[in-house]
Design an enzyme around this catalytic site. Structure first.
Site, PDB file in Angstrom:
ATOM      1  N   ASP A   1      -2.398  -0.350   3.643  1.00 21.58           N
ATOM      2  CA  ASP A   1      -2.167   1.084   4.271  1.00 21.58           C
ATOM      3  C   ASP A   1      -0.468   1.162   4.901  1.00 21.58           C
ATOM      4  O   ASP A   1      -0.186   1.956   5.607  1.00 21.58           O
ATOM      5  CB  ASP A   1      -2.910   1.312   5.610  1.00 21.58           C
ATOM      6  CG  ASP A   1      -4.398   1.384   5.412  1.00 21.58           C
ATOM      7  OD1 ASP A   1      -4.608   1.972   4.323  1.00 21.58           O
ATOM      8  OD2 ASP A   1      -5.328   1.014   6.099  1.00 21.58           O
TER       9      ASP A   1
ATOM     10  N   LYS B   1      -3.612   3.040 -11.068  1.00 19.02           N
ATOM     11  CA  LYS B   1      -4.202   2.279 -10.178  1.00 19.02           C
ATOM     12  C   LYS B   1      -5.194   1.203 -10.822  1.00 19.02           C
ATOM     13  O   LYS B   1      -6.471   1.766 -10.750  1.00 19.02           O
ATOM     14  CB  LYS B   1      -4.575   2.833  -8.970  1.00 19.02           C
ATOM     15  CG  LYS B   1      -5.012   1.728  -7.743  1.00 19.02           C
ATOM     16  CD  LYS B   1      -5.509   2.397  -6.430  1.00 19.02           C
ATOM     17  CE  LYS B   1      -5.923   1.639  -5.326  1.00 19.02           C
ATOM     18  NZ  LYS B   1      -4.660   1.263  -4.569  1.00 19.02           N
TER      19      LYS B   1
ATOM     20  N   ASP C   1      -7.343   7.111  -3.881  1.00 20.36           N
ATOM     21  CA  ASP C   1      -6.325   6.740  -4.314  1.00 20.36           C
ATOM     22  C   ASP C   1      -5.905   7.173  -5.975  1.00 20.36           C
ATOM     23  O   ASP C   1      -5.052   7.853  -6.186  1.00 20.36           O
ATOM     24  CB  ASP C   1      -5.635   5.479  -3.991  1.00 20.36           C
ATOM     25  CG  ASP C   1      -5.620   5.288  -2.392  1.00 20.36           C
ATOM     26  OD1 ASP C   1      -5.606   6.329  -1.724  1.00 20.36           O
ATOM     27  OD2 ASP C   1      -5.668   4.120  -2.003  1.00 20.36           O
TER      28      ASP C   1
ATOM     29  N   CYS D   1       8.710   5.557   6.304  1.00 20.56           N
ATOM     30  CA  CYS D   1       8.661   5.862   7.759  1.00 20.56           C
ATOM     31  C   CYS D   1       7.095   6.436   8.090  1.00 20.56           C
ATOM     32  O   CYS D   1       7.015   7.637   7.881  1.00 20.56           O
ATOM     33  CB  CYS D   1       9.849   6.557   8.065  1.00 20.56           C
ATOM     34  SG  CYS D   1      11.471   5.846   7.627  1.00 20.56           S
TER      35      CYS D   1
END
Length: 212
Positions: free
Chosen positions: A12, A33, A50, A171
């Site tokens: 995460d 992925k 995802d 961030c």
């Protein structure tokens, strides 16, 4: 076709988001992925959220984007075992090295979890990288503890002679104390460049992406 393996300092930390941002930034690029756990049944097939994002972005078949899919949202080796399967790291490596996509110049390969997540009883993503020698892009989820996690990851890269192309500061928390100072600390201590920065779900901010 250039290939890059996208890993992160933690689960995460934002690998999928950053990978999608990289595909948006670079024309003639795509993302896969190869292994995903935490899949759910949809229209009679297992789907990982995802991987579905990559599939929708790339307009590629889900079988190409995510060939190894398992149900339980746990480490891949445990999820595969629960499904009565096992992951052969050599087959995953061969798939990622030999996949060819028309008109694609950059392929971003997103790992499941972090660098040392087990794929089976013996192998981790580190073993995958030893087999493939695909250069790494490291996603750092900017939060308390990220300096320690990032420097430990760098240590593993160096010991095992894994090439890291650079890192991206993702961030996560706009209220993180001394965010810029944390990024500056990592810039000073890491031996590879800061490629880009993403701010709280916004677009990627190019710092050194031209090196890819």
């Amino acid at each position: 076709m250039k290939r890059y393996f996208v890993t992160g300092t933690d689960t995460d930390c934002g690998k999928t988001f950053v990978t999608n941002q990289l595909v948006n930034y670079f024309s003639s690029s795509a993302a896969i992925k190869p292994i995903a756990s935490g899949c759910e049944y949809s229209e009679n097939q297992l789907v990982n959220s995802d991987a579905l994002l990559h599939q929708q972005q790339n307009h590629l078949p889900l079988e190409v984007v995510n060939p190894w899919r398992f149900r339980l949202p746990v480490s891949p080796h445990l999820s595969a075992r629960a499904d009565g399967a096992s992951i052969d790291v050599h087959k995953v490596a061969d798939y990622c090295l030999n996949l060819q996509l028309n008109d694609i110049k950059k392929l971003f390969i997103e790992g499941a979890g972090g660098l040392m997540v087990p794929l089976n009883e013996q192998d981790t993503w580190l073993d995958f990288l030893k087999l493939t020698r695909i250069p790494v892009i490291l996603v750092v989820g900017m939060k308390l503890g990220c300096i320690n996690h990032t420097l430990l990851t760098q240590e593993v890269f160096e010991i095992n002679k894994i090439k890291c192309q650079g890192w991206i500061a993702n961030c996560l928390d706009q209220d993180m104390l001394m965010l810029d100072e944390n990024i500056s600390t990592l810039e000073a201590k890491l031996k590879y460049p800061l490629l880009a920065r993403t701010n709280y779900g916004g677009k990627i901010s190019d710092i050194c992406l031209s090196s890819l």
